[in-house]
Write a protein that holds these residues in place. Structure first.
Motif, mmCIF file in Angstrom:
data_model
loop_
_atom_site.group_PDB
_atom_site.id
_atom_site.type_symbol
_atom_site.label_atom_id
_atom_site.label_comp_id
_atom_site.label_asym_id
_atom_site.label_seq_id
_atom_site.Cartn_x
_atom_site.Cartn_y
_atom_site.Cartn_z
ATOM 1 N N ALA A 113 -15.142 14.105 -106.134
ATOM 2 C CA ALA A 113 -14.329 13.441 -105.114
ATOM 3 C C ALA A 113 -13.289 12.538 -105.772
ATOM 4 O O ALA A 113 -12.130 12.492 -105.357
ATOM 5 C CB ALA A 113 -15.222 12.631 -104.173
ATOM 6 N N SER A 123 -7.960 18.497 -105.064
ATOM 7 C CA SER A 123 -8.326 17.865 -103.803
ATOM 8 C C SER A 123 -8.251 18.847 -102.645
ATOM 9 O O SER A 123 -9.139 18.905 -101.797
ATOM 10 C CB SER A 123 -7.402 16.675 -103.560
ATOM 11 O OG SER A 123 -7.500 16.238 -102.235
ATOM 12 N N PHE A 126 -11.140 21.198 -102.926
ATOM 13 C CA PHE A 126 -12.368 20.452 -102.640
ATOM 14 C C PHE A 126 -12.527 20.250 -101.136
ATOM 15 O O PHE A 126 -13.582 20.504 -100.552
ATOM 16 C CB PHE A 126 -12.282 19.095 -103.356
ATOM 17 C CG PHE A 126 -13.417 18.157 -103.093
ATOM 18 C CD1 PHE A 126 -14.656 18.376 -103.674
ATOM 19 C CD2 PHE A 126 -13.251 17.050 -102.268
ATOM 20 C CE1 PHE A 126 -15.707 17.494 -103.444
ATOM 21 C CE2 PHE A 126 -14.294 16.171 -102.033
ATOM 22 C CZ PHE A 126 -15.527 16.394 -102.629
ATOM 23 N N VAL A 127 -11.444 19.818 -100.509
ATOM 24 C CA VAL A 127 -11.488 19.566 -99.076
ATOM 25 C C VAL A 127 -11.691 20.867 -98.302
ATOM 26 O O VAL A 127 -12.549 20.972 -97.427
ATOM 27 C CB VAL A 127 -10.198 18.853 -98.617
ATOM 28 C CG1 VAL A 127 -10.065 18.881 -97.103
ATOM 29 C CG2 VAL A 127 -10.190 17.414 -99.124
ATOM 30 N N MET A 131 -15.407 19.976 -97.866
ATOM 31 C CA MET A 131 -15.432 18.957 -96.806
ATOM 32 C C MET A 131 -15.149 19.554 -95.436
ATOM 33 O O MET A 131 -15.795 19.200 -94.458
ATOM 34 C CB MET A 131 -14.429 17.846 -97.111
ATOM 35 C CG MET A 131 -14.863 16.972 -98.267
ATOM 36 S SD MET A 131 -13.769 15.552 -98.464
ATOM 37 C CE MET A 131 -14.138 14.598 -96.983
ATOM 38 N N ALA B 117 -13.493 5.048 -107.584
ATOM 39 C CA ALA B 117 -14.578 5.922 -107.142
ATOM 40 C C ALA B 117 -15.506 6.235 -108.306
ATOM 41 O O ALA B 117 -16.703 6.436 -108.130
ATOM 42 C CB ALA B 117 -14.013 7.209 -106.537
ATOM 43 N N MET B 174 -8.335 11.451 -99.251
ATOM 44 C CA MET B 174 -8.831 12.797 -99.530
ATOM 45 C C MET B 174 -7.869 13.871 -99.021
ATOM 46 O O MET B 174 -8.155 15.051 -99.153
ATOM 47 C CB MET B 174 -10.207 12.996 -98.889
ATOM 48 C CG MET B 174 -11.244 11.939 -99.251
ATOM 49 S SD MET B 174 -11.574 11.863 -101.046
ATOM 50 C CE MET B 174 -12.493 13.387 -101.265
ATOM 51 N N ARG B 175 -6.780 13.459 -98.439
ATOM 52 C CA ARG B 175 -5.789 14.407 -97.898
ATOM 53 C C ARG B 175 -6.430 15.371 -96.905
ATOM 54 O O ARG B 175 -6.209 16.574 -96.935
ATOM 55 C CB ARG B 175 -5.111 15.200 -99.011
ATOM 56 C CG ARG B 175 -4.380 14.349 -100.047
ATOM 57 C CD ARG B 175 -3.677 15.249 -101.060
ATOM 58 N NE ARG B 175 -3.049 14.505 -102.142
ATOM 59 C CZ ARG B 175 -3.687 14.081 -103.224
ATOM 60 N NH1 ARG B 175 -4.975 14.294 -103.348
ATOM 61 N NH2 ARG B 175 -3.030 13.430 -104.168
ATOM 62 N N THR B 176 -7.281 14.840 -96.026
ATOM 63 C CA THR B 176 -7.966 15.696 -95.055
ATOM 64 C C THR B 176 -7.178 15.854 -93.768
ATOM 65 O O THR B 176 -7.595 16.589 -92.873
ATOM 66 C CB THR B 176 -9.354 15.126 -94.705
ATOM 67 O OG1 THR B 176 -9.213 13.736 -94.412
ATOM 68 C CG2 THR B 176 -10.313 15.293 -95.867
#
Lengths: 199, 199
Positions: A113, A123, A126-127, A131, B117, B174-176
């Motif tokens: 993360a 990222s 990963f997302v 996520m 983090a 997290m750029r979600t």
């Protein structure tokens, strides 16, 4: 049996794959993402590095598959649906809190993360890979509750899921608070109050 | 005037301090936290590195003070209180979204958040010095609304503030998801529905 070599080869492959995943998860927790190398993973797993390069182009790909192998089964099962949304969410989030509080589990996930916060391509993978599917199972559970009349028809389910999951993730990632069962219960209750039908 | 050197020295110090902060923020955004050095900051700021070491023990300390100089003024002012909680929160969070969407602003902040983090000590300082005061101004604004009868007397204000701020921070870090004004407005509305008094 002599003319059926495939099952053995396949079992060997699966054993190597599992050993590589275990090595990658353990190592990234110990040394961090920046210092993780394919060579290090190969040595820890007891395989040649060519074995790894045959299956994966980069350390990021190995690691994402390693995490993927852990979370995908969970995502396919979905959240419990006993008909009591609050109880179901509390059950799952309490169990998740226990898992996130486990040092062995959290070190590799945190390393990935953190690397993702700085590396936009990593990222996004990963997302998208880890996520998003996790968020989707919550959106799906909220949608089932909405269809059952437990939630307001006009709410934004995606933002509803974020109201539930982001405070949880942020306490963990940024260490801004403890992940206790009491926190989970209050969070679920306050979020659901905002999503339930108005009278 | 010849016998009053102090104001000039103090102005020079303040100019150097400001140059060091600007250099640290620009550099960490360009090279990331791991590659940031005191030497690099000194060169960019046009000061000797001893000047930096005289005031700060480490690059983390420089960086935290640099961010602190930006956020502290904002924290001291607090959130607007026009008597309309939803409108006040939307105003501030829309402006914050615009700021977070600015590439020049976000690079250094993201670098520090990502470093935190992975690095527990840096993280605790980052959170205590920069994130906590930012959360506190929201808790204070929610408390004023609670005292005015706009919010339920039994809600947990801290978790209420997290329901509002964590989805915002996570989309960014997290750029979600995108930080749009529409997202901010829906988030504020759904969170406040959860915190308002029951009938």
């Amino acid at each position: 049996m002599a003319n059926k070599p495939a099952p053995d080869a396949s079992r060997r492959s699966e054993r190597s794959r599992r050993a590589i995943f275990d090595a990658a998860l353990a190592l990234v927790g110990e040394v961090g993402y920046d210092k993780l190398t394919i060579e290090g993973i190969a040595a820890r797993a007891g395989v040649g590095k060519q074995t790894i390069y045959r299956w994966w182009p980069s350390k990021a790909a190995v690691l994402l598959d390693a995490f993927g192998s852990v979370v995908e089964e969970y995502d396919q099962v979905g959240l419990p649906d006993t008909g009591d949304l609050a109880a179901d969410l509390k059950t799952v989030l309490r169990a998740t809190a226990d898992e996130f509080n486990d040092a062995a589990w959290q070190a590799p996930y945190r390393a990935l993360a953190a690397a993702g916060a700085n590396d936009e391509e990593l990222s996004r993978t990963f997302v998208g890979r880890l996520m998003e599917p996790g968020t989707r199972v919550y959106v799906d559970r909220l949608r089932a509750a909405q269809e059952a009349g437990e939630l307001d028809p006009d709410i934004d389910l995606r933002i509803g899921a974020e109201m539930l999951l982001s405070p949880f993730s942020q306490r963990w990632l940024m260490r801004t608070g403890e992940l206790t069962h009491a926190f989970v219960d209050t969070l679920v209750d306050q979020v659901l109050r905002g999503l339930r039908p108005r009278d």
